[in-house]
Enzyme design. Structure first.
Site, short mmCIF file in Angstrom:
data_model
loop_
_atom_site.label_atom_id
_atom_site.label_comp_id
_atom_site.label_asym_id
_atom_site.label_seq_id
_atom_site.Cartn_x
_atom_site.Cartn_y
_atom_site.Cartn_z
N ASP A 69 0.80 -1.13 0.12
CA ASP A 69 -0.05 -0.18 0.12
C ASP A 69 0.84 1.24 0.06
O ASP A 69 2.00 1.16 0.61
CB ASP A 69 -0.72 -0.02 1.33
N ASN A 82 -13.01 -3.22 2.29
CA ASN A 82 -13.82 -1.91 2.59
C ASN A 82 -14.87 -2.08 1.33
O ASN A 82 -14.52 -1.99 0.30
CB ASN A 82 -13.16 -0.69 2.68
N HIS A 129 -10.73 -4.94 -3.65
CA HIS A 129 -9.48 -5.17 -3.11
C HIS A 129 -9.52 -5.59 -1.74
O HIS A 129 -10.55 -5.36 -0.94
CB HIS A 129 -8.41 -4.08 -3.34
P1 AMP Z 1 -9.78 1.65 0.21
O1 AMP Z 1 -10.00 2.58 1.15
O2 AMP Z 1 -10.18 0.18 0.86
O3 AMP Z 1 -10.27 1.65 -1.08
O4 AMP Z 1 -8.53 1.52 -0.05
C1 AMP Z 1 -7.50 2.00 -1.04
C2 AMP Z 1 -5.85 1.68 -0.71
O5 AMP Z 1 -5.26 1.60 -2.00
C3 AMP Z 1 -5.56 2.82 0.07
O6 AMP Z 1 -5.07 2.19 1.52
C4 AMP Z 1 -4.44 3.62 -0.67
O7 AMP Z 1 -3.50 4.02 0.14
C5 AMP Z 1 -4.05 2.69 -1.65
N1 AMP Z 1 -3.51 2.93 -2.75
C6 AMP Z 1 -4.13 3.92 -3.83
N2 AMP Z 1 -3.27 3.82 -4.76
C7 AMP Z 1 -2.21 3.22 -4.59
C8 AMP Z 1 -1.14 3.05 -5.61
N3 AMP Z 1 -0.91 3.48 -6.67
N4 AMP Z 1 -0.08 2.13 -5.02
C9 AMP Z 1 -0.39 1.42 -3.71
N5 AMP Z 1 -1.38 1.76 -2.82
C10 AMP Z 1 -2.43 2.56 -3.33
#
Ligand code: AMP
Ligand code: ZN
Length: 111
Positions: free
Chosen positions: A29, A84, A97
């Site tokens: 992440d 989530n 995810h």
């Molecule tokens: P959610 O709130 O469950 O939708 O989580 C999305 C997650 O994706 C968050 O923890 C972000 O920090 C992570 N995220 C978004 N863009 C990237 C990226 N390019 N590389 C790695 N993690 C990401």
């Protein structure tokens, strides 16, 4: 292609993929909330856990989490898997995810 996770799957956004099979892949992440914080995503654009079609990859998700937990050294102390879904669930990226969290004691209940 607008979806950020689809752009990671296609390679448009260069990302260090630490696990991959036919249906899912995983990477660290970008904003970790634990010493180990991995995001496991579907390769297909499925919006969330209750989207039709998720059942086809559910077994791969669980297998991938088991393998990642072992590889990342989380098996002994334990870990948490978070999905989530939607507004109240705190989903920011609308592409299926799972968060794999470990490396510290995680509080319960979540906020
Ligand atoms: P959610 O709130 O469950 O939708 O989580 C999305 C997650 O994706 C968050 O923890 C972000 O920090 C992570 N995220 C978004 N863009 C990237 C990226 N390019 N590389 C790695 N993690 C990401
Ligand atoms: Zn997507």
């Amino acid at each position: 292609m607008a979806c950020i996770f689809c752009r990671i799957v296609s390679g448009e956004i260069p990302t260090n993929i630490i696990y991959e099979d036919e249906f899912v892949c995983a990477f660290r992440d970008i904003s970790p909330v634990a010493p180990v914080h991995v995001v496991l995503i579907s390769k297909d654009h499925l919006e969330r856990i209750d989207t039709p079609g998720v059942e086809k990859i559910a077994g791969h998700v669980i297998l991938a989490i088991s393998k990642l937990a072992a590889t990342l050294g989380l098996s002994e102390d334990g870990f948490r898997v978070v999905n989530n879904a939607g507004k109240y669930g705190g989903q920011m990226v609308n592409h299926l995810h799972f968060h794999l969290l470990g490396g510290r004691h995680l509080e319960w209940p979540p906020g």
